[in-house]
Motif scaffolding. Structure first.
Motif, PDB file in Angstrom:
ATOM      1  N   ALA A 193      27.986  24.032  40.316  1.00 10.52           N
ATOM      2  CA  ALA A 193      29.231  23.278  40.160  1.00 10.52           C
ATOM      3  C   ALA A 193      29.927  23.212  41.512  1.00 10.52           C
ATOM      4  O   ALA A 193      29.824  24.140  42.325  1.00 10.52           O
ATOM      5  CB  ALA A 193      30.129  23.935  39.125  1.00 10.52           C
ATOM      6  N   ASP A 194      30.614  22.110  41.755  1.00  9.01           N
ATOM      7  CA  ASP A 194      31.342  21.929  43.006  1.00  9.01           C
ATOM      8  C   ASP A 194      32.574  21.074  42.717  1.00  9.01           C
ATOM      9  O   ASP A 194      32.616  20.358  41.711  1.00  9.01           O
ATOM     10  CB  ASP A 194      30.452  21.239  44.042  1.00  9.01           C
ATOM     11  N   ASP A 195      33.550  21.149  43.619  1.00  7.15           N
ATOM     12  CA  ASP A 195      34.715  20.283  43.492  1.00  7.15           C
ATOM     13  C   ASP A 195      34.249  18.839  43.589  1.00  7.15           C
ATOM     14  O   ASP A 195      33.459  18.495  44.479  1.00  7.15           O
ATOM     15  CB  ASP A 195      35.734  20.572  44.597  1.00  7.15           C
ATOM     16  N   ILE A 196      34.755  18.010  42.706  1.00  2.91           N
ATOM     17  CA  ILE A 196      34.331  16.607  42.685  1.00  2.91           C
ATOM     18  C   ILE A 196      34.630  15.914  44.011  1.00  2.91           C
ATOM     19  O   ILE A 196      33.904  15.010  44.427  1.00  2.91           O
ATOM     20  CB  ILE A 196      34.934  15.852  41.480  1.00  2.91           C
ATOM     21  N   ASP A 197      35.668  16.372  44.728  1.00  2.00           N
ATOM     22  CA  ASP A 197      36.014  15.765  46.017  1.00  2.00           C
ATOM     23  C   ASP A 197      34.934  15.994  47.073  1.00  2.00           C
ATOM     24  O   ASP A 197      34.874  15.279  48.068  1.00  2.00           O
ATOM     25  CB  ASP A 197      37.357  16.316  46.518  1.00  2.00           C
ATOM     26  N   ASN A 198      34.069  16.994  46.877  1.00  2.00           N
ATOM     27  CA  ASN A 198      32.988  17.282  47.815  1.00  2.00           C
ATOM     28  C   ASN A 198      31.728  16.459  47.529  1.00  2.00           C
ATOM     29  O   ASN A 198      30.735  16.576  48.247  1.00  2.00           O
ATOM     30  CB  ASN A 198      32.621  18.766  47.774  1.00  2.00           C
ATOM     31  N   VAL A 199      31.762  15.661  46.473  1.00  2.00           N
ATOM     32  CA  VAL A 199      30.585  14.914  46.029  1.00  2.00           C
ATOM     33  C   VAL A 199      30.783  13.433  46.339  1.00  2.00           C
ATOM     34  O   VAL A 199      31.846  12.867  46.030  1.00  2.00           O
ATOM     35  CB  VAL A 199      30.377  15.113  44.508  1.00  2.00           C
ATOM     36  N   PRO A 200      29.784  12.791  46.963  1.00  2.00           N
ATOM     37  CA  PRO A 200      29.912  11.363  47.252  1.00  2.00           C
ATOM     38  C   PRO A 200      30.182  10.557  45.967  1.00  2.00           C
ATOM     39  O   PRO A 200      29.668  10.896  44.893  1.00  2.00           O
ATOM     40  CB  PRO A 200      28.554  10.989  47.842  1.00  2.00           C
ATOM     41  N   PRO A 201      30.987   9.503  46.056  1.00  2.00           N
ATOM     42  CA  PRO A 201      31.385   8.724  44.874  1.00  2.00           C
ATOM     43  C   PRO A 201      30.218   8.234  44.009  1.00  2.00           C
ATOM     44  O   PRO A 201      30.336   8.192  42.788  1.00  2.00           O
ATOM     45  CB  PRO A 201      32.159   7.540  45.466  1.00  2.00           C
ATOM     46  N   GLN A 202      29.092   7.876  44.626  1.00  2.00           N
ATOM     47  CA  GLN A 202      27.969   7.332  43.844  1.00  2.00           C
ATOM     48  C   GLN A 202      27.357   8.356  42.884  1.00  2.00           C
ATOM     49  O   GLN A 202      26.616   8.002  41.981  1.00  2.00           O
ATOM     50  CB  GLN A 202      26.888   6.722  44.744  1.00  2.00           C
ATOM     51  N   PHE A 203      27.682   9.642  43.060  1.00  2.00           N
ATOM     52  CA  PHE A 203      27.140  10.681  42.184  1.00  2.00           C
ATOM     53  C   PHE A 203      28.174  11.207  41.189  1.00  2.00           C
ATOM     54  O   PHE A 203      27.907  12.156  40.465  1.00  2.00           O
ATOM     55  CB  PHE A 203      26.581  11.843  43.005  1.00  2.00           C
ATOM     56  N   ARG A 204      29.325  10.590  41.122  1.00  2.00           N
ATOM     57  CA  ARG A 204      30.414  11.083  40.270  1.00  2.00           C
ATOM     58  C   ARG A 204      30.360  10.496  38.867  1.00  2.00           C
ATOM     59  O   ARG A 204      31.347  10.000  38.343  1.00  2.00           O
ATOM     60  CB  ARG A 204      31.768  10.782  40.912  1.00  2.00           C
ATOM     61  N   LEU A 210      32.289  19.104  39.210  1.00  3.03           N
ATOM     62  CA  LEU A 210      31.082  18.361  38.838  1.00  3.03           C
ATOM     63  C   LEU A 210      29.942  19.366  38.766  1.00  3.03           C
ATOM     64  O   LEU A 210      29.774  20.183  39.679  1.00  3.03           O
ATOM     65  CB  LEU A 210      30.805  17.290  39.900  1.00  3.03           C
ATOM     66  N   THR A 211      29.164  19.327  37.680  1.00  2.00           N
ATOM     67  CA  THR A 211      28.052  20.259  37.489  1.00  2.00           C
ATOM     68  C   THR A 211      26.738  19.495  37.545  1.00  2.00           C
ATOM     69  O   THR A 211      26.598  18.433  36.926  1.00  2.00           O
ATOM     70  CB  THR A 211      28.168  20.979  36.130  1.00  2.00           C
ATOM     71  N   VAL A 212      25.782  20.034  38.315  1.00  2.00           N
ATOM     72  CA  VAL A 212      24.434  19.467  38.368  1.00  2.00           C
ATOM     73  C   VAL A 212      23.452  20.516  37.865  1.00  2.00           C
ATOM     74  O   VAL A 212      23.676  21.715  37.983  1.00  2.00           O
ATOM     75  CB  VAL A 212      24.027  19.010  39.793  1.00  2.00           C
ATOM     76  N   ASP A 213      22.339  20.031  37.278  1.00  2.00           N
ATOM     77  CA  ASP A 213      21.332  20.910  36.696  1.00  2.00           C
ATOM     78  C   ASP A 213      19.949  20.452  37.154  1.00  2.00           C
ATOM     79  O   ASP A 213      19.603  19.287  36.999  1.00  2.00           O
ATOM     80  CB  ASP A 213      21.441  20.849  35.165  1.00  2.00           C
ATOM     81  N   GLY A 214      19.166  21.382  37.704  1.00  2.00           N
ATOM     82  CA  GLY A 214      17.823  21.075  38.180  1.00  2.00           C
ATOM     83  C   GLY A 214      16.731  21.395  37.178  1.00  2.00           C
ATOM     84  O   GLY A 214      15.548  21.206  37.452  1.00  2.00           O
ATOM     85  N   ASN A 215      17.108  21.873  35.988  1.00  2.00           N
ATOM     86  CA  ASN A 215      16.123  22.153  34.946  1.00  2.00           C
ATOM     87  C   ASN A 215      15.646  20.852  34.313  1.00  2.00           C
ATOM     88  O   ASN A 215      16.398  19.885  34.204  1.00  2.00           O
ATOM     89  CB  ASN A 215      16.756  23.025  33.847  1.00  2.00           C
TER      90      ASN A 215
END
Length: 162
Positions: free
Chosen positions: A81-92, A120-125
């Protein structure tokens, strides 16, 4: 339609669907997938390949594959998980795919699974990690593989059965 049965060194063409334990379709491939049976080059899940043994064109099989033989156990270390502000807009957006590399340069695809409270949470499973997968495979054709196919196996970019 051929009456040949699937055995070692037969070229097989099939389509498939993978469902979760509740019957929800997780993956469906309607474009024919090709492989050489028994060659190991395609990376087919062994239980699925064993179930195809003896089948012929027109047959449909269903195979349940536990996590240990399929998509593995769920690994919580592949969720970030990361702050949404650290994530480029196309991945939000939920469902967006993000490719990440580790220190060794190996890449892995992560999927955005949740956005809430500015995180924002991402999962690699794999979506079926930790779950029993149900494969429905329809055999389209079976024939003798050529010597070249036997040596190389048939590579098909559509296959994801590993």
């Amino acid at each position: 339609m051929s009456d040949q049965r699937i055995s070692r060194n037969k070229a097989v063409q099939f389509t498939y669907t993978i469902s979760d334990e509740q019957g929800n379709v997780v993956e469906q491939v309607d474009l024919p997938v090709n492989y050489v049976h028994g060659g190991g080059s395609m990376g087919l899940i062994e239980r699925v390949e064993r179930a195809l043994e003896g089948c012929q064109a027109g047959d449909t099989i269903e195979v349940e594959v536990p996590p240990s033989e399929g998509f593995g156990e769920y690994d919580p270390e592949l969720t970030f998980a990361d702050d949404i502000d650290n994530v480029p807009p196309q991945f939000r957006q939920v469902g967006a795919q993000v490719e990440m590399a580790n220190d060794a340069g190996e890449t892995k695809t992560f999927v955005v699974t949740k956005i809430e409270n500015g995180k924002l949470t991402v999962d690699g499973n794999h979506p079926l990690a930790g779950k029993t997968a149900k494969f429905a495979v329809k055999v389209l054709s079976v024939r003798d593989a050529t010597p070249e196919e036997i040596q190389q196996g048939i590579d098909n970019p559509n296959v994801k059965l590993h």
